[in-house]
Design a protein around this motif. Structure first.
Motif, short mmCIF file in Angstrom:
data_model
loop_
_atom_site.label_atom_id
_atom_site.label_comp_id
_atom_site.label_asym_id
_atom_site.label_seq_id
_atom_site.Cartn_x
_atom_site.Cartn_y
_atom_site.Cartn_z
N GLY A 93 0.56 -1.38 -0.07
CA GLY A 93 -0.11 0.00 -0.20
C GLY A 93 1.10 1.19 0.34
N TYR A 94 0.47 2.16 -0.08
CA TYR A 94 0.87 4.04 0.13
C TYR A 94 0.80 4.94 1.04
N ARG A 95 0.92 5.77 1.13
CA ARG A 95 1.37 6.37 2.70
C ARG A 95 1.84 7.03 2.27
N LYS A 96 1.23 8.76 2.29
CA LYS A 96 1.95 9.88 1.27
C LYS A 96 1.97 9.55 -0.02
N GLY A 97 1.79 8.62 -0.25
CA GLY A 97 2.24 8.61 -2.43
C GLY A 97 3.36 7.77 -2.15
N SER A 98 4.00 7.31 -1.30
CA SER A 98 5.26 5.99 -1.41
C SER A 98 4.56 5.04 -1.23
N ASP A 99 5.33 3.82 -1.60
CA ASP A 99 5.51 2.28 -1.36
C ASP A 99 5.83 2.04 0.25
N LEU A 100 4.39 1.68 0.96
CA LEU A 100 5.06 1.44 2.20
C LEU A 100 5.87 -0.06 2.29
N PRO A 101 7.11 -0.31 2.95
CA PRO A 101 7.87 -1.21 2.79
C PRO A 101 7.06 -2.79 3.87
N PRO A 102 7.62 -3.70 3.03
CA PRO A 102 7.58 -5.28 3.57
C PRO A 102 6.42 -5.48 4.85
N PRO A 103 5.27 -5.43 5.01
CA PRO A 103 5.75 -6.16 6.36
C PRO A 103 6.94 -7.33 7.13
N ALA A 104 7.20 -6.97 7.65
CA ALA A 104 8.23 -7.91 8.46
C ALA A 104 7.34 -9.57 8.22
N ILE A 105 6.22 -9.65 9.39
CA ILE A 105 5.32 -10.67 9.53
C ILE A 105 5.56 -11.56 8.58
N CYS A 106 5.14 -11.17 7.13
CA CYS A 106 5.26 -12.12 5.48
C CYS A 106 6.75 -13.00 6.04
N ALA A 107 8.02 -12.21 5.34
CA ALA A 107 8.62 -13.89 5.89
C ALA A 107 9.26 -14.22 7.55
N LYS A 108 8.87 -13.83 8.03
CA LYS A 108 8.69 -14.56 9.30
C LYS A 108 7.52 -15.63 9.17
N THR A 109 6.80 -15.35 8.94
CA THR A 109 5.96 -16.96 8.32
C THR A 109 6.42 -17.42 7.49
N TRP A 110 6.67 -16.89 6.15
CA TRP A 110 6.62 -17.98 5.38
C TRP A 110 7.91 -17.93 4.65
N ARG A 111 8.86 -17.21 4.96
CA ARG A 111 10.17 -17.45 4.03
C ARG A 111 11.21 -18.41 4.36
N LYS A 112 11.33 -19.03 5.67
CA LYS A 112 12.38 -20.31 5.77
C LYS A 112 11.13 -21.34 4.45
N ARG A 113 10.10 -21.62 5.37
CA ARG A 113 9.51 -22.70 4.78
C ARG A 113 9.54 -22.87 3.00
N VAL A 114 9.32 -21.41 2.60
CA VAL A 114 9.68 -21.98 1.14
C VAL A 114 11.24 -21.96 0.81
N LEU A 115 11.70 -20.77 1.34
CA LEU A 115 12.95 -21.73 0.99
C LEU A 115 13.35 -23.23 1.21
N GLY A 116 13.38 -23.59 2.58
CA GLY A 116 12.99 -25.19 2.44
C GLY A 116 13.19 -26.47 1.17
N HIS A 117 12.06 -25.52 0.55
CA HIS A 117 10.97 -25.83 -0.96
C HIS A 117 12.01 -25.92 -1.58
N MET A 118 12.56 -25.24 -2.10
CA MET A 118 13.45 -25.29 -3.25
C MET A 118 14.87 -25.13 -2.38
#
Length: 198
Positions: A93-118
């Motif tokens: 999403g945007y705040r004041k016209g700029s992209d917000l950073p990626p929510p940290a919870i996404c990487a915490k929840t999914w990243r290691k699991r996904v990379l474990g399958h690659m």
């Protein structure tokens, strides 16, 4: 992998966060992965154009990235060869016209699991600061920002190559750092072909 992808595509962890942004949008995870991919493109998060298309890097940044890599669209979007896994799967999403950073919870929840399958990944392209910070946390590197990290790309090659974001906002950075095109890109392109054709 299929079960994991089904989980990710129905993820609503950030629904309330996205509803409170200027765009007030629903989650729409955008990634392309497979167990056979040999190259991983680790980006930041989808922008609005990618959110609408549901396909990663369908914007000028994607055009520039494919040019840096010297791969055509068919190769780039062949998930059996190249995995595309942003730090945040959804447009933040945007705040004041700029992209917000990626929510940290996404990487915490999914990243290691996904990379474990690659398990076949031989080359990881780290695009921007969020991906570099997460993926390089195990390296002994005193770099403080994206420019420093990319300037020291030889410290991580041949398995990892950090890149600036291919956004057109970084055109001035590219002009100030001609070594990127002269020194890093030829190595990047050669390494990509080695991995894809190996």
């Amino acid at each position: 992998m299929d079960a994991l992808l089904s989980e990710i595509r129905t993820c609503t962890l950030c629904a309330d966060r996205f509803a409170s942004t200027e765009t007030a949008h629903e989650p729409r995870p955008v990634l392309r992965i497979s167990e056979s991919a040999r190259i991983l493109v680790a980006g930041q998060a989808p922008g609005m154009k990618v959110h609408l298309s549901g396909k990663p890097f369908t914007d000028p940044s994607g055009d520039r990235l494919r040019d840096w890599m010297q791969v055509d669209e068919a190769t780039f979007y062949d998930a059996s060869r190249i995995g595309i896994l942003p730090m945040g799967f959804c447009f933040p999403g945007y705040r004041k016209g700029s992209d917000l950073p990626p929510p940290a919870i996404c990487a915490k929840t999914w990243r290691k699991r996904v990379l474990g399958h690659m398990p076949q990944i031989q080359l990881t392209l780290l695009i921007g600061g969020y991906a570099q910070k997460w993926h390089l946390s195990g390296f002994d590197h005193p770099k403080r920002n994206v420019s420093d990290t990319v300037a020291h790309w030889r410290d991580y090659a041949p398995g990892v190559i950090p890149l600036p974001h291919p956004s057109w906002r970084n055109t001035a950075w590219l002009k100030r750092n001609p070594w990127f095109e002269a020194e890093l890109l030829p190595v990047l392109r050669t390494r990509i072909q080695e991995v894809l054709n190996g």
